[in-house]
Design a protein around this motif. Structure first.
Motif, PDB file in Angstrom:
ATOM      1  N   ARG A   9       0.832  -1.196   0.000  1.00  0.00           N
ATOM      2  CA  ARG A   9       0.000   0.000   0.000  1.00  0.00           C
ATOM      3  C   ARG A   9       0.871   1.252   0.000  1.00  0.00           C
ATOM      4  O   ARG A   9       0.577   2.226  -0.680  1.00  0.00           O
ATOM      5  CB  ARG A   9      -0.925   0.007   1.214  1.00  0.00           C
ATOM      6  N   ARG A  10       1.936   1.211   0.758  1.00  0.00           N
ATOM      7  CA  ARG A  10       2.809   2.370   0.849  1.00  0.00           C
ATOM      8  C   ARG A  10       3.502   2.660  -0.492  1.00  0.00           C
ATOM      9  O   ARG A  10       3.750   3.817  -0.834  1.00  0.00           O
ATOM     10  CB  ARG A  10       3.862   2.142   1.936  1.00  0.00           C
ATOM     11  N   ASN A  11       3.784   1.636  -1.226  1.00  0.00           N
ATOM     12  CA  ASN A  11       4.483   1.784  -2.507  1.00  0.00           C
ATOM     13  C   ASN A  11       3.543   1.883  -3.702  1.00  0.00           C
ATOM     14  O   ASN A  11       3.992   1.907  -4.843  1.00  0.00           O
ATOM     15  CB  ASN A  11       5.456   0.618  -2.711  1.00  0.00           C
ATOM     16  N   ASN A  12       2.238   1.913  -3.441  1.00  0.00           N
ATOM     17  CA  ASN A  12       1.250   1.979  -4.515  1.00  0.00           C
ATOM     18  C   ASN A  12       1.103   3.431  -4.981  1.00  0.00           C
ATOM     19  O   ASN A  12       0.607   4.284  -4.235  1.00  0.00           O
ATOM     20  CB  ASN A  12      -0.091   1.449  -4.006  1.00  0.00           C
ATOM     21  N   PRO A  13       1.510   3.743  -6.209  1.00  0.00           N
ATOM     22  CA  PRO A  13       1.449   5.137  -6.673  1.00  0.00           C
ATOM     23  C   PRO A  13       0.025   5.677  -6.770  1.00  0.00           C
ATOM     24  O   PRO A  13      -0.197   6.877  -6.585  1.00  0.00           O
ATOM     25  CB  PRO A  13       2.114   5.084  -8.048  1.00  0.00           C
ATOM     26  N   GLU A  14      -0.952   4.803  -7.039  1.00  0.00           N
ATOM     27  CA  GLU A  14      -2.337   5.262  -7.135  1.00  0.00           C
ATOM     28  C   GLU A  14      -2.867   5.691  -5.765  1.00  0.00           C
ATOM     29  O   GLU A  14      -3.586   6.686  -5.658  1.00  0.00           O
ATOM     30  CB  GLU A  14      -3.219   4.156  -7.721  1.00  0.00           C
ATOM     31  N   GLU A  15      -2.514   4.933  -4.733  1.00  0.00           N
ATOM     32  CA  GLU A  15      -2.952   5.311  -3.391  1.00  0.00           C
ATOM     33  C   GLU A  15      -2.291   6.609  -2.956  1.00  0.00           C
ATOM     34  O   GLU A  15      -2.916   7.454  -2.312  1.00  0.00           O
ATOM     35  CB  GLU A  15      -2.651   4.189  -2.382  1.00  0.00           C
ATOM     36  N   ALA A  16      -1.018   6.774  -3.310  1.00  0.00           N
ATOM     37  CA  ALA A  16      -0.299   8.003  -2.972  1.00  0.00           C
ATOM     38  C   ALA A  16      -0.928   9.198  -3.709  1.00  0.00           C
ATOM     39  O   ALA A  16      -1.094  10.287  -3.139  1.00  0.00           O
ATOM     40  CB  ALA A  16       1.176   7.873  -3.326  1.00  0.00           C
ATOM     41  N   LYS A  17      -1.293   8.979  -4.970  1.00  0.00           N
ATOM     42  CA  LYS A  17      -1.914  10.045  -5.761  1.00  0.00           C
ATOM     43  C   LYS A  17      -3.266  10.433  -5.164  1.00  0.00           C
ATOM     44  O   LYS A  17      -3.597  11.624  -5.059  1.00  0.00           O
ATOM     45  CB  LYS A  17      -2.085   9.568  -7.208  1.00  0.00           C
ATOM     46  N   LEU A  18      -4.062   9.424  -4.795  1.00  0.00           N
ATOM     47  CA  LEU A  18      -5.367   9.684  -4.210  1.00  0.00           C
ATOM     48  C   LEU A  18      -5.205  10.477  -2.914  1.00  0.00           C
ATOM     49  O   LEU A  18      -5.945  11.437  -2.661  1.00  0.00           O
ATOM     50  CB  LEU A  18      -6.099   8.372  -3.950  1.00  0.00           C
TER      51      LEU A  18
END
Length: 322
Positions: A73-82
Motif C-alpha cells: 500500500r505504501r508503494n502503490n502510486p495510485e494510493e499516494a496520488k489519491l
C-alpha cells in the motif's frame, strides 16, 4: 394508498418555515485552545520516512494488515496520488479552527469532555461509510480525508449516491459532531421499538443542535438541502403514516431499514417512495426531541438523555399540524 402521494405533495407545496429561538445558541467563553492535527498519511507516503520509523511512531495504525500488504500500500502510486488529491482539498488550519469551536461547545455541555488527539489519514475511500472514528477511551479522533473529496469526485465511481451526498469537505465537522454525540447518547438494546429508535436518533441530532447551533440542518442529517426540505414539508404526512399503520410501538426490525438506515429514499411502499427523503424516522425523532425542548427548555441535557423514549414523547406533546 394513492391519496398519500397527494397528501405529501400538498404538504410540500404548503410548507411554511418557523423561525424559533435557538436555545442552543450560547456564547462560549472558554475556548478549546489550539487543535493540533497530525496527518498520518503524509508520513506514510513520505519516501524519507522508513517503514520501521513509521511503525515505531504509529504502532497502532497498521492494525491487522500484514507487513507485506502494508508495504504494498505504501508503494502503490495510485494510493499516494489519491492521498495527495484528498489532502489538497482539506485546509488543516481551517479544520483545526472548526474543531476547536466544536470541542468548546461539547465541553460546555459536558465538562468532562477532553479534547482528543486528532489524526487525518487516507483509506483510499475504503472507509467511506464511516470516515470519522472517535474513541473517547483512548482520546483519539481519526478523520479519513479520502471520504471528503467532493460528491462528484471520479474516485467515488461505484459508491452509492446516497453516501456521496455527505462526502464533501463541509461534512467533516457535522460527521465529527455526530461521532461524538453517538458516544454520549445511551443506547438500550432492550428498548428497540420504532419509537425507541426514532428518539434515540433524535437525541443524537439534538446534541448536534447543541454542538453546532449555526450549522444548516441538512448537513447534520447527512442530506442535501432539498432532502431536508422534503422531510420538513412532509412532516405531518410522515407522522400520519406512522400513526395510521401503528408503527410507533412496533418491534418490527424492517422499520429500521425502511426509515432509519441510510438509503436512497424512505420506503412507504407507495408511489411517493422515490420522491421521498431517506431516514425520515431519524427526522421525526429529531422533531419529537425539539418539541420536547420547546415545551421544557430548562431541562438539563443529562436528564434529557436519561429519559425513556415513551416518557420523552409524552412530555413533548408532539403532534405536527399543517
Amino acid at each position: 394508498m394513492g391519496s398519500l402521494v397527494l397528501v405529501f405533495s400538498l404538504s410540500f407545496l404548503q410548507n411554511c418555515t418557523k423561525e424559533d429561538k435557538n436555545i442552543w445558541d450560547i456564547e462560549i467563553e472558554q475556548p478549546a485552545g489550539k487543535i493540533i492535527i497530525t496527518d498520518i498519511s503524509k508520513e506514510f507516503f513520505a519516501p524519507d520516512v522508513s517503514m520501521e520509523q513509521f511503525k515505531q511512531k504509529y504502532p497502532w495504525f497498521q492494525g491487522s494488515v500484514s507487513d507485506e500488504d502494508f508495504v504494498k500500500r505504501r508503494n502503490n502510486p495510485e494510493e499516494a496520488k489519491l492521498y495527495r488529491e484528498a489532502a489538497a482539498k482539506v485546509d488543516l488550519n481551517l479544520l483545526g479552527t472548526d474543531l476547536a469551536g466544536l470541542f468548546a461547545r461539547v465541553k460546555y455541555h459536558f465538562p468532562n469532555f477532553a479534547n482528543p488527539k486528532v489524526y487525518t489519514f487516507s483509506s483510499s475511500t475504503q472507509m467511506y461509510e464511516e470516515p470519522v472514528i472517535y474513541d473517547p477511551q483512548q482520546g483519539f479522533l481519526f478523520i479519513d480525508i479520502s471520504g471528503f473529496m467532493g460528491s462528484k469526485n471520479e474516485y467515488y465511481k461505484g459508491i452509492e449516491e446516497y453516501f456521496k451526498v455527505s462526502m464533501n469537505a463541509e461534512n467533516i465537522i457535522p460527521k465529527t459532531s455526530e461521532a461524538i454525540a453517538i458516544s454520549i447518547v445511551p443506547f438500550d438494546k432492550t428498548s428497540q421499538k420504532f419509537l425507541d429508535q426514532m428518539v434515540y436518533n433524535g437525541k443524537i441530532m439534538t446534541l448536534q443542535d447543541a454542538f453546532l447551533p449555526h450549522l444548516p440542518d441538512h448537513l447534520k442529517m447527512n442530506a442535501t438541502a432539498e432532502q431536508y426540505e422534503w422531510s420538513s414539508a412532509s412532516e405531518v404526512s410522515i407522522w400520519d403514516y406512522f400513526i395510521e399503520n401503528d408503527y410507533l410501538f412496533s418491534p418490527d426490525p424492517r422499520l429500521t431499514e425502511r426509515f432509519i438506515n441510510p438509503g436512497p429514499f424512505s420506503k412507504f411502499y407507495t408511489d411517493v417512495d422515490k420522491q421521498s427523503s431517506p431516514r425520515v424516522g431519524v427526522f421525526t425523532g429529531w422533531q419529537i426531541c425539539r418539541k420536547f425542548y420547546e415545551k421544557n427548555p430548562k431541562t438539563p441535557i443529562s436528564d434529557f438523555l436519561a429519559m425513556s423514549a415513551t416518557d420523552l414523547f409524552n412530555k413533548s406533546e408532539y403532534k405536527p399540524k399543517n
